[in-house]
Design a protein around this motif. Sequence first.
Motif, PDB file in Angstrom:
ATOM      1  N   THR A 251       0.827  -1.205   0.000  1.00 19.07           N
ATOM      2  CA  THR A 251       0.000   0.000   0.000  1.00 19.07           C
ATOM      3  C   THR A 251       0.864   1.259   0.000  1.00 19.07           C
ATOM      4  O   THR A 251       0.616   2.206  -0.765  1.00 19.07           O
ATOM      5  N   MET A 255       1.060   4.051  -2.915  1.00 20.28           N
ATOM      6  CA  MET A 255       0.789   5.456  -2.608  1.00 20.28           C
ATOM      7  C   MET A 255       1.964   6.341  -3.029  1.00 20.28           C
ATOM      8  O   MET A 255       1.778   7.441  -3.564  1.00 20.28           O
ATOM      9  N   PHE A 259       1.526   9.318  -5.617  1.00 22.62           N
ATOM     10  CA  PHE A 259       1.672  10.686  -5.116  1.00 22.62           C
ATOM     11  C   PHE A 259       2.896  11.396  -5.682  1.00 22.62           C
ATOM     12  O   PHE A 259       2.817  12.572  -6.053  1.00 22.62           O
ATOM     13  N   SER A 313      -0.026  14.522   0.945  1.00 22.54           N
ATOM     14  CA  SER A 313       0.255  13.182   0.424  1.00 22.54           C
ATOM     15  C   SER A 313       0.440  12.227   1.594  1.00 22.54           C
ATOM     16  O   SER A 313      -0.528  11.721   2.152  1.00 22.54           O
ATOM     17  N   ASN A 314       1.676  11.958   1.998  1.00 25.10           N
ATOM     18  CA  ASN A 314       1.950  11.205   3.224  1.00 25.10           C
ATOM     19  C   ASN A 314       3.384  11.450   3.659  1.00 25.10           C
ATOM     20  O   ASN A 314       4.160  12.091   2.954  1.00 25.10           O
ATOM     21  N   ASN A 346      -2.249  13.213   7.760  1.00 27.71           N
ATOM     22  CA  ASN A 346      -2.439  13.626   6.375  1.00 27.71           C
ATOM     23  C   ASN A 346      -3.869  13.305   5.961  1.00 27.71           C
ATOM     24  O   ASN A 346      -4.593  12.607   6.668  1.00 27.71           O
ATOM     25  N   PHE A 347      -4.273  13.822   4.804  1.00 31.06           N
ATOM     26  CA  PHE A 347      -5.662  13.671   4.362  1.00 31.06           C
ATOM     27  C   PHE A 347      -6.048  12.204   4.175  1.00 31.06           C
ATOM     28  O   PHE A 347      -7.171  11.806   4.471  1.00 31.06           O
ATOM     29  N   ALA A 348      -5.117  11.393   3.676  1.00 24.69           N
ATOM     30  CA  ALA A 348      -5.433   9.988   3.427  1.00 24.69           C
ATOM     31  C   ALA A 348      -5.792   9.258   4.712  1.00 24.69           C
ATOM     32  O   ALA A 348      -6.607   8.326   4.712  1.00 24.69           O
ATOM     33  N   SER A 349      -5.204   9.683   5.838  1.00 16.14           N
ATOM     34  CA  SER A 349      -5.455   9.005   7.115  1.00 16.14           C
ATOM     35  C   SER A 349      -6.903   9.150   7.574  1.00 16.14           C
ATOM     36  O   SER A 349      -7.393   8.310   8.340  1.00 16.14           O
ATOM     37  N   GLY A 351      -9.558   8.830   5.725  1.00 14.37           N
ATOM     38  CA  GLY A 351     -10.250   7.691   5.130  1.00 14.37           C
ATOM     39  C   GLY A 351      -9.818   6.371   5.723  1.00 14.37           C
ATOM     40  O   GLY A 351     -10.647   5.469   5.929  1.00 14.37           O
ATOM     41  N   ILE A 352      -8.526   6.240   6.039  1.00 12.34           N
ATOM     42  CA  ILE A 352      -8.007   4.996   6.607  1.00 12.34           C
ATOM     43  C   ILE A 352      -8.639   4.725   7.969  1.00 12.34           C
ATOM     44  O   ILE A 352      -9.114   3.621   8.259  1.00 12.34           O
ATOM     45  N   SER A 369     -15.993   9.780  10.266  1.00 11.22           N
ATOM     46  CA  SER A 369     -15.942  10.522   8.998  1.00 11.22           C
ATOM     47  C   SER A 369     -16.457  11.943   9.184  1.00 11.22           C
ATOM     48  O   SER A 369     -15.948  12.883   8.577  1.00 11.22           O
TER      49      SER A 369
END
Length: 394
Positions: A251, A255, A259, A313-314, A346-349, A351-352, A369
């Motif tokens: 993963t 990513m 990214f 990003s991350n 980060n933004f992705a976290s 959703g995770i 959420s």
Amino acid sequence: MKYLIGIIGLIVVLLLAWLFSKEKKKIKYRPIAIMLVLQFLLAALLLNTSLGNVLIGGFAKGFEFLLGYAAEGVNFVFSGLLNEDAGSNFFLNVLLPIVFISALIGILRYLKILQVIMGGIGYLLSKVNGMGKLESYNAVASAILGQSEVFISVKDQLGLLNEKRLYTLCASAMSTVSMSIVGAYMTMLEPEYVVTAIVLNLFGGFIIASIINPYEVDPSEDILEVKKDHKQSFFEVLGEYIMDGFKVAITVGAMLIGFIAIIALINGIFSAIFGISFQDMLGYAFSPFAFLMGVPWSEAIHAGSVMATKLVSNEFVAMEFLANNTYDFSGRTTAIVSVFLVSFANFASIGIIAGAIKGLNEEKGNLASKFGLRLLYGATLVSFLTATIVGLIY
């Protein structure tokens, strides 16, 4: 002068947290003050003393020792492709060792060694932070198990949590990092910065959550017992954690490919149209915060660019820019930016974390959420707080 700027930066971080607090009258200032003092003491111990050097050196050698054995497995599968001298293959040298570290975590968890450590530290932390034992346990567990896996260990308690307690659990998960990838971080950053950030973020998460999200915990609702649907065998646990580690490695690799390529494309477009890269534009937006953390103004824009890259990003993408010495930072700036990068903020976290909780409890996943952006805001302030303290100490 650096102390004056650092103190102003510290006040700004705490003020930004206070401004977003929904119930300012419920904030407990005494535990916050105690934890701030502990952060300064621990930062000074780890960065400025011989004992700290010994502790970090031992920690780093321990991971170096483990990564050596991880290389044996990687080298066997990939038939000599592992380049120990150049360290050029990021996937083989940095990501795949996560599989081995994850397997070790699974073994320690099966033997209940981790549960004892996490429960003990969590209990002691609860005496300092003024929060519940569950919140304290979860913070320690997040730093070991990871931001997704930690919720499995408290899945029976999720349905009992209100929004405020759930926010604190999610904030801890986003503010820390998983032990399974600490070894990967240490191949890109100096071990002393990684260890310092892990320790300071643990307390920083409680400090920011205590300001943004203050509440009282009813002792009768502070349930710490961890249950499982069924007792797994040793090899079930080992296989599960090996596959979990492999999924994380794949993963993260995917990513990074996506990214870094997208950032390169956007940089090219912005440079062609505006004469300035997208990262540099972000750097201008983050530069005042970098300056208040202790970064010299001459380096603040580039430091802000790396920090913003992590946010959008991350942390691995940002660490890659830092590890390649893209901007030729001074030692102090490198220290400040490095500790800022060691977290999952980060933004992705968003959703995770929401996805992990939703898989266990749909109602609570939807709730997570709902406060996702507020969660990211708090976790980012934790990184700013840690970096500001390091800027004052370093």
